[in-house]
Design a protein around this motif. Structure first.
Motif, PDB file in Angstrom:
ATOM      1  N   UNK A  62     -39.558   6.119 -41.045  1.00 39.52           N
ATOM      2  CA  UNK A  62     -38.918   6.061 -42.312  1.00 39.52           C
ATOM      3  C   UNK A  62     -39.045   7.881 -42.595  1.00 39.52           C
ATOM      4  N   UNK A  63     -37.942   9.325 -42.144  1.00 36.15           N
ATOM      5  CA  UNK A  63     -38.410  10.758 -43.048  1.00 36.15           C
ATOM      6  C   UNK A  63     -39.564  10.606 -44.147  1.00 36.15           C
ATOM      7  N   UNK A  64     -38.284  10.231 -45.251  1.00 36.86           N
ATOM      8  CA  UNK A  64     -38.983  10.298 -46.994  1.00 36.86           C
ATOM      9  C   UNK A  64     -40.013   8.583 -47.200  1.00 36.86           C
ATOM     10  N   UNK A 112     -48.204  11.168 -49.465  1.00 38.60           N
ATOM     11  CA  UNK A 112     -48.286  10.167 -49.898  1.00 38.60           C
ATOM     12  C   UNK A 112     -46.165   9.612 -49.704  1.00 38.60           C
ATOM     13  N   UNK A 113     -46.243   8.031 -49.339  1.00 38.98           N
ATOM     14  CA  UNK A 113     -45.146   8.168 -49.858  1.00 38.98           C
ATOM     15  C   UNK A 113     -45.315   6.207 -49.898  1.00 38.98           C
ATOM     16  N   UNK A 114     -44.085   5.245 -50.437  1.00 33.62           N
ATOM     17  CA  UNK A 114     -44.191   4.092 -50.788  1.00 33.62           C
ATOM     18  C   UNK A 114     -44.981   3.109 -48.719  1.00 33.62           C
ATOM     19  N   UNK A 115     -43.954   4.021 -48.231  1.00 31.61           N
ATOM     20  CA  UNK A 115     -43.609   3.442 -46.395  1.00 31.61           C
ATOM     21  C   UNK A 115     -45.810   3.703 -45.482  1.00 31.61           C
ATOM     22  N   UNK A 116     -46.365   4.560 -46.733  1.00 30.16           N
ATOM     23  CA  UNK A 116     -47.538   4.882 -46.061  1.00 30.16           C
ATOM     24  C   UNK A 116     -48.682   3.665 -47.260  1.00 30.16           C
ATOM     25  N   UNK A 117     -48.031   3.624 -47.997  1.00 30.54           N
ATOM     26  CA  UNK A 117     -48.680   2.067 -49.151  1.00 30.54           C
ATOM     27  C   UNK A 117     -48.627   1.022 -48.231  1.00 30.54           C
ATOM     28  N   UNK A 118     -47.688   0.824 -47.755  1.00 29.03           N
ATOM     29  CA  UNK A 118     -46.914  -0.304 -47.002  1.00 29.03           C
ATOM     30  C   UNK A 118     -47.709  -0.722 -45.921  1.00 29.03           C
ATOM     31  N   UNK A 119     -47.965   0.009 -45.239  1.00 27.33           N
ATOM     32  CA  UNK A 119     -48.892   0.361 -43.844  1.00 27.33           C
ATOM     33  C   UNK A 119     -50.012   0.427 -43.858  1.00 27.33           C
ATOM     34  N   UNK A 150     -49.541  -2.350 -39.185  1.00 28.83           N
ATOM     35  CA  UNK A 150     -48.688  -2.053 -39.606  1.00 28.83           C
ATOM     36  C   UNK A 150     -48.610  -0.304 -38.579  1.00 28.83           C
ATOM     37  N   UNK A 151     -48.019   0.517 -38.216  1.00 31.08           N
ATOM     38  CA  UNK A 151     -47.951   2.427 -38.023  1.00 31.08           C
ATOM     39  C   UNK A 151     -46.681   2.314 -39.316  1.00 31.08           C
ATOM     40  N   UNK A 152     -46.604   3.543 -39.976  1.00 29.90           N
ATOM     41  CA  UNK A 152     -45.745   4.386 -40.430  1.00 29.90           C
ATOM     42  C   UNK A 152     -45.768   5.699 -40.031  1.00 29.90           C
ATOM     43  N   UNK A 153     -44.464   6.527 -39.536  1.00 31.15           N
ATOM     44  CA  UNK A 153     -44.217   7.598 -38.481  1.00 31.15           C
ATOM     45  C   UNK A 153     -43.083   8.020 -40.532  1.00 31.15           C
ATOM     46  N   UNK A 154     -43.144   9.510 -40.910  1.00 28.91           N
ATOM     47  CA  UNK A 154     -43.374   9.797 -41.684  1.00 28.91           C
ATOM     48  C   UNK A 154     -43.617  10.931 -41.756  1.00 28.91           C
ATOM     49  N   UNK A 155     -41.622  11.437 -42.926  1.00 30.01           N
ATOM     50  CA  UNK A 155     -41.977  13.906 -42.782  1.00 30.01           C
ATOM     51  C   UNK A 155     -42.529  13.316 -44.342  1.00 30.01           C
ATOM     52  N   UNK A 156     -43.413  12.103 -44.658  1.00 32.19           N
ATOM     53  CA  UNK A 156     -43.954  12.129 -46.708  1.00 32.19           C
ATOM     54  C   UNK A 156     -44.959  11.608 -47.186  1.00 32.19           C
ATOM     55  N   UNK A 162     -50.849   5.535 -41.616  1.00 28.21           N
ATOM     56  CA  UNK A 162     -49.283   6.396 -41.822  1.00 28.21           C
ATOM     57  C   UNK A 162     -50.009   8.139 -40.569  1.00 28.21           C
ATOM     58  N   UNK A 163     -48.995   7.878 -40.133  1.00 28.54           N
ATOM     59  CA  UNK A 163     -48.964   9.300 -39.429  1.00 28.54           C
ATOM     60  C   UNK A 163     -47.789  10.023 -40.367  1.00 28.54           C
ATOM     61  N   UNK A 164     -48.789  11.870 -40.364  1.00 27.63           N
ATOM     62  CA  UNK A 164     -47.240  12.784 -40.906  1.00 27.63           C
ATOM     63  C   UNK A 164     -46.978  13.006 -39.620  1.00 27.63           C
ATOM     64  N   UNK A 165     -45.882  12.626 -39.340  1.00 26.97           N
ATOM     65  CA  UNK A 165     -45.091  13.389 -37.950  1.00 26.97           C
ATOM     66  C   UNK A 165     -44.741  14.844 -38.467  1.00 26.97           C
ATOM     67  N   UNK A 166     -45.285  16.086 -39.901  1.00 23.95           N
ATOM     68  CA  UNK A 166     -45.221  17.576 -39.920  1.00 23.95           C
ATOM     69  C   UNK A 166     -44.131  18.259 -39.210  1.00 23.95           C
TER      70      UNK A 166
END
Length: 340
Positions: free
Chosen positions: A95-97, A125-132, A117-123, A135-139
């Motif tokens: 999820x980008x956001x 911290x965010x709710x998806x990172x807390x849920x996983x 669980x691994x989150x790939x996100x452009x944001x 977390x990997x910042x796709x930068x």
């Protein structure tokens, strides 16, 4: 003046290099967690362009790690409250956001079930990172155009880098490291011949197989988003099971072919459609009847497939403007879509 979309397409090589530099430690950590878990299966959680990135990663994992991968409907958690037994597996949420409620709910459910669980996100911290768990910042950096481009590419680059860390695949690691240079070459490719042939077409097909099917799906979405043009993506094999009935004189068909085991079959099918007088184009030097579009051969089948989307992005941005649209602000769309 360049549109935001064109600027962001131009930034793809730099964004990929930034990801590989700044997120290396998190990718290694998440890869180690997958190696220790040794999951029997994986699931992906995503929507829109992120789901197309997930499809690409699915094929990459199945081809490289030999683990089956399934896409989960986020509504299983957010609407239906299903209790899925995922303890023996792993989940990748994209999820980008990082804040769409249904994506977050499904990631939370996967974590509760015992999945890695691994989150790939452009944001962050965010709710998806807390849920996983990881977390990997796709930068990708700020993306102002509504249609995702560099965030789509970087989601896949992150997925491939994660896969290489998990499996210890040295060939894939080398191919991922070389990606920024290959993407820089891909940005310069000119697909204006395809634009010149499309004319006033109102519909077209995008074809692919394996990872390139994910690229075809993303390309079809971009036609819809930026140009209000009806485009459908099919497996190059599946198109023969019904959809080919609509292919008639001058019907446009674009086949995304990578240098992989599926190229020969894609070439055979797109050439057969050219024989039916379709307006047939392909990213392959092997076609006989279809027209050839320029591509970058990266030396690895997975990164080769990913590089195909970059010249398409440049093409569709220019096509959108030529038809009087603003590719930065498609009608009825917004950058962040939050669904239940």
């Amino acid at each position: 003046m360049l549109t935001h979309m064109r600027q962001e397409i131009n930034e793809i090589p730099e964004a990929a290099a930034r990801l590989l530099d700044r997120s290396a430690a998190d990718l290694a950590k998440a890869g180690k967690a997958l190696r220790e878990k040794d999951p029997a299966f994986l699931v992906t959680i995503a929507r829109g362009s992120s789901d197309h990135a997930a499809t690409f990663i699915k094929y990459a994992i199945e081809l490289t790690a030999g683990r089956p991968v399934a896409s989960l409907g986020p509504s299983l958690a957010s609407i239906y409250g299903a209790d899925l037994k995922l303890g023996g597996g792993a989940a990748i949420a994209i999820s980008q956001s990082g804040k769409s409620p249904d994506i977050v709910a499904m990631a939370e459910a996967a974590t509760r079930s015992g999945a890695v669980t691994v989150a790939l996100t452009n944001t962050l911290p965010s709710p998806i990172t807390q849920a996983s768990l990881h977390a990997v910042d796709i930068n990708a950096g700020p993306e102002l155009a509504v249609a995702a481009t560099k965030s789509f590419v970087n989601s896949i680059v992150a997925g491939l880098a994660l896969l290489s860390e998990w499996t210890g695949d040295d060939a894939l690691k080398a191919a991922v490291r070389a990606l920024p240079d290959h993407l820089a070459k891909a940005v310069t490719l000119d697909w204006s011949e395809f634009a010149g042939q499309l004319g006033d077409a109102e519909s077209l097909y995008m074809l692919g197989r394996g990872p390139a099917l994910a690229i075809a799906s993303e390309a079809a979405l971009k036609f819809k988003e930026t140009s209000n043009m009806h485009a459908e993506a099919y497996s190059a094999a599946e198109v023969l099971h019904g959809p080919v009935a609509l292919v008639e004189d001058k019907f446009p068909v674009l086949a995304f072919a990578a240098r992989d085991a599926a190229e020969a079959s894609i070439v055979e099918i797109i050439d057969s459609l050219a024989g039916k007088r379709a307006l047939a184009f392909a990213t392959s030097g092997e076609v006989k009847a279809a027209s050839k579009l320029p591509f970058i051969a990266t030396g690895h089948p997975l990164t080769d497939a990913l590089a195909l989307i970059v010249p398409f992005y440049g093409f569709v941005e220019a096509w959108s403007r030529s038809k009087g649209f603003n590719p930065d602000q498609p009608a009825a769309l917004k950058k962040v879509t939050e669904t239940l």
